[in-house]
Write a protein that holds these residues in place. Sequence first.
Motif, PDB file in Angstrom:
ATOM      1  N   VAL A 157       0.739  -1.283   0.027  1.00 26.61           N
ATOM      2  CA  VAL A 157      -0.125  -0.021  -0.096  1.00 26.61           C
ATOM      3  C   VAL A 157       0.857   1.192  -0.061  1.00 26.61           C
ATOM      4  CG1 VAL A 157      -1.691   1.149   1.219  1.00 26.61           C
ATOM      5  CG2 VAL A 157      -1.778  -1.165   1.359  1.00 26.61           C
ATOM      6  N   ASN A 158       1.771   1.028   0.784  1.00 22.24           N
ATOM      7  CA  ASN A 158       2.825   2.498   0.952  1.00 22.24           C
ATOM      8  C   ASN A 158       3.728   2.712  -0.326  1.00 22.24           C
ATOM      9  OD1 ASN A 158       2.356   3.438   3.726  1.00 22.24           O
ATOM     10  ND2 ASN A 158       3.306   1.701   4.233  1.00 22.24           N
ATOM     11  N   LEU A 201      -6.471   4.379  -5.054  1.00 23.71           N
ATOM     12  CA  LEU A 201      -5.204   4.503  -5.968  1.00 23.71           C
ATOM     13  C   LEU A 201      -5.570   4.405  -7.323  1.00 23.71           C
ATOM     14  CD1 LEU A 201      -2.388   3.527  -3.548  1.00 23.71           C
ATOM     15  CD2 LEU A 201      -2.676   5.950  -4.568  1.00 23.71           C
ATOM     16  N   ARG A 258      -7.807   1.683   0.254  1.00 23.94           N
ATOM     17  CA  ARG A 258      -6.703   2.592  -0.099  1.00 23.94           C
ATOM     18  C   ARG A 258      -6.194   2.109  -1.460  1.00 23.94           C
ATOM     19  NH1 ARG A 258      -4.954   7.028  -1.415  1.00 23.94           N
ATOM     20  NH2 ARG A 258      -2.602   7.320  -1.373  1.00 23.94           N
ATOM     21  N   SER A 274       1.487   4.071  -3.071  1.00 25.21           N
ATOM     22  CA  SER A 274       1.156   5.470  -2.861  1.00 25.21           C
ATOM     23  C   SER A 274       2.334   6.234  -3.273  1.00 25.21           C
ATOM     24  CB  SER A 274       0.818   5.629  -1.503  1.00 25.21           C
ATOM     25  OG  SER A 274      -0.201   4.922  -0.684  1.00 25.21           O
ATOM     26  N   SER A 279       2.437   9.126  -6.010  1.00 23.20           N
ATOM     27  CA  SER A 279       2.467  10.378  -5.874  1.00 23.20           C
ATOM     28  C   SER A 279       3.941  11.238  -6.716  1.00 23.20           C
ATOM     29  CB  SER A 279       2.796  10.701  -4.426  1.00 23.20           C
ATOM     30  OG  SER A 279       3.804   9.919  -3.880  1.00 23.20           O
ATOM     31  N   ALA A 337       3.155   1.987  -9.806  1.00 25.94           N
ATOM     32  CA  ALA A 337       2.171   1.991  -8.808  1.00 25.94           C
ATOM     33  C   ALA A 337       0.945   0.735  -9.068  1.00 25.94           C
ATOM     34  CB  ALA A 337       1.218   3.213  -8.826  1.00 25.94           C
TER      35      ALA A 337
END
Length: 317
Positions: free
Chosen positions: A134-135, A169, A165, A138, A142, A149
């Motif tokens: 997930v991180n 995305l 989440r 993210s 970004s 991603a």
Amino acid sequence: MSDARLEHWNHYPMGPQLRHYLGVTDEEYTGDHSPRPDERAVAAFRDFLVQVVREKPASDQDQFVDLLEEMTSMGLSSVVVSMAEQHSQFAIDTDFRACLALGSALMMESELDEAAVVMNQAKALAPMELAPYVNLASIAFSQERDSDALKFIDSGLGIDANNFRLWELIASIYLHEEARTAGERLRLKATEVNSFAGLSLAAEIMDPNDRLLKAELLEEAFNAGIRDDDFLIEYTAALGAAQQFEKIPQLVYRIEHIEKKKVHWKLYAHAAQAFLALNKEAEAATLISKASRSPDMPANVLQDLQNVYDEQSQAHH
């Protein structure tokens, strides 16, 4: 560390690991009753901790990792980064929890390249843990690396197909690529990985005002055999919003009596509300009684249901 400096912070809300590290005893600590600190207090506490971390090493690897985790959850990201820099004697790259905490702190500090390195270490240490994917997704998003991603998102969905989440995305990427087709693409993706969270979001993007559409898409997931509580609660809420009241008690009956599964109190509550909407007070009363037997049901929710029931019963008699 001088006691005078510390006394000033006994009232600051903090976790048990940090209290222990600072030497604040349970008797001295009053942070549980303190109001939420304002920005100035947070900044001052952060500056104080950065000083302490320089002067006072953590006693061992366990305390070091516990502190990284707790301070990350408190939002003290700059202190976490500083602590990691000061404690080169302790391992980070071989400790999943340390990697996850430091990586999250680096993300908060907008040090995204460094965060990605540490999150990749976390992923390598525990490939079946969801948080690193997930991180990493993210971070890639970004940095406008959408294809990277999407790779992380796919890996993450393989662990938990309903992580909201990750779906947010995907939706952001699809909307950026072409808003007109984003909802339909999301629906196809969600069907492919059998995800109710994806279908729910797809319905909102396709038409946020079409209550029926969401109920119909979630019905596909129900027919495909999804039965976790989170899904059933979301689906029955969608049926209620679409005013398909008669379907809700039927679904709960099926889960309880035909499939012989334990029924979550929220499902009983949704079915009771549906019966009330259909003016079937006696049937609603039975389900309110079943819901009330759950120790998890909040008293105020039970009271609200009971009030609606009482009002309707009086109106009809």
